[in-house]
Design a protein around this motif. Sequence first.
Motif, PDB file in Angstrom:
ATOM      1  N   ILE A 112     110.983  51.393  18.955  1.00 23.39           N
ATOM      2  CA  ILE A 112     111.623  52.553  18.326  1.00 23.39           C
ATOM      3  C   ILE A 112     112.300  52.135  17.024  1.00 23.39           C
ATOM      4  O   ILE A 112     112.143  52.783  15.984  1.00 23.39           O
ATOM      5  N   ASN A 115     109.722  51.194  14.366  1.00 25.47           N
ATOM      6  CA  ASN A 115     109.047  52.401  13.902  1.00 25.47           C
ATOM      7  C   ASN A 115     109.927  53.142  12.887  1.00 25.47           C
ATOM      8  O   ASN A 115     109.438  53.597  11.853  1.00 25.47           O
ATOM      9  N   CYS A 116     111.196  53.242  13.166  1.00 25.21           N
ATOM     10  CA  CYS A 116     112.119  53.922  12.242  1.00 25.21           C
ATOM     11  C   CYS A 116     112.325  53.112  10.962  1.00 25.21           C
ATOM     12  O   CYS A 116     112.420  53.691   9.881  1.00 25.21           O
ATOM     13  N   GLN A 119     109.860  53.788   8.357  1.00 24.53           N
ATOM     14  CA  GLN A 119     109.991  55.066   7.666  1.00 24.53           C
ATOM     15  C   GLN A 119     111.032  55.030   6.542  1.00 24.53           C
ATOM     16  O   GLN A 119     111.136  55.978   5.775  1.00 24.53           O
ATOM     17  N   LEU A 167     118.478  58.142  11.310  1.00 22.81           N
ATOM     18  CA  LEU A 167     117.074  58.434  11.577  1.00 22.81           C
ATOM     19  C   LEU A 167     116.780  58.329  13.073  1.00 22.81           C
ATOM     20  O   LEU A 167     116.137  59.207  13.659  1.00 22.81           O
ATOM     21  N   ILE A 168     117.264  57.267  13.691  1.00 25.04           N
ATOM     22  CA  ILE A 168     117.048  57.080  15.129  1.00 25.04           C
ATOM     23  C   ILE A 168     117.682  58.221  15.911  1.00 25.04           C
ATOM     24  O   ILE A 168     117.071  58.799  16.805  1.00 25.04           O
ATOM     25  N   LYS A 169     118.926  58.576  15.566  1.00 24.52           N
ATOM     26  CA  LYS A 169     119.628  59.646  16.281  1.00 24.52           C
ATOM     27  C   LYS A 169     118.949  60.995  16.086  1.00 24.52           C
ATOM     28  O   LYS A 169     118.977  61.838  16.979  1.00 24.52           O
ATOM     29  N   SER A 170     118.317  61.200  14.934  1.00 17.33           N
ATOM     30  CA  SER A 170     117.653  62.488  14.687  1.00 17.33           C
ATOM     31  C   SER A 170     116.312  62.591  15.421  1.00 17.33           C
ATOM     32  O   SER A 170     115.866  63.685  15.727  1.00 17.33           O
ATOM     33  N   LYS A 171     115.690  61.467  15.711  1.00 14.96           N
ATOM     34  CA  LYS A 171     114.354  61.492  16.317  1.00 14.96           C
ATOM     35  C   LYS A 171     114.356  61.213  17.817  1.00 14.96           C
ATOM     36  O   LYS A 171     113.414  61.573  18.505  1.00 14.96           O
ATOM     37  N   TYR A 172     115.384  60.515  18.293  1.00 11.74           N
ATOM     38  CA  TYR A 172     115.398  60.092  19.689  1.00 11.74           C
ATOM     39  C   TYR A 172     116.722  60.456  20.338  1.00 11.74           C
ATOM     40  O   TYR A 172     117.756  60.519  19.689  1.00 11.74           O
ATOM     41  N   SER A 173     116.660  60.634  21.661  1.00 10.11           N
ATOM     42  CA  SER A 173     117.885  60.906  22.407  1.00 10.11           C
ATOM     43  C   SER A 173     118.256  59.656  23.192  1.00 10.11           C
ATOM     44  O   SER A 173     117.471  58.707  23.275  1.00 10.11           O
ATOM     45  N   ASP A 176     115.822  58.317  25.710  1.00 10.48           N
ATOM     46  CA  ASP A 176     114.687  57.510  25.255  1.00 10.48           C
ATOM     47  C   ASP A 176     114.981  56.022  25.423  1.00 10.48           C
ATOM     48  O   ASP A 176     114.069  55.220  25.543  1.00 10.48           O
TER      49      ASP A 176
END
Length: 179
Positions: A112, A115-116, A119, A167-173, A176
């Motif tokens: 994760i 991946n972020c 980006q 970014l991590i907080k916006s895409k994953y909970s 995850d």
Amino acid sequence: MKDSVVLERISKGDEKALDYLYRKYYKMMTNIILKNNGTEQEAKDIYQDALVVFWQKVISNQLVLTSKISTYLYSVCLNLWRKELERKSKLSNEEKDGVEYLDQESEERSYIIRNCIEQLGDTCKKILMYYYFDDMSMQEIADNLGLANTETAKTKKYKCKKRLDSLIKSKYSESDFLD
């Protein structure tokens, strides 16, 4: 020998450069396997397989190196060893214990985060990879990226880390990371 020189020599078919890598990182790479319940022979086999993967990627121009060669080889060794452990587990029909679940959870987190990072912009990507995965000092990062000084590098790292966190907080909970 610098990584760029090693890559160039390998791409031209120089097997001595591969031998150089083998000797240079042998202890580091085999220790990964030994510390994760592998035998000396398994460690040698995994490291040799990792070098073959590396060699093939370089020769076929498929290698996109965003870190040091040692970091790349480390990741390949870990992945090959995990696959070997999964294969062994299936053969013996043993259930995974809590430690292996922790390893899998750590691998998912790492996926994760990587991946972020991919980006983010090029500069942020390089700073975070250099700092967290290549263990470079702030001075080395400043030098590699042509930054004015270590304070500039620290400030940029801080801002990039904040962007990564967002970014991590916006895409994953949280789930995850906890499954």
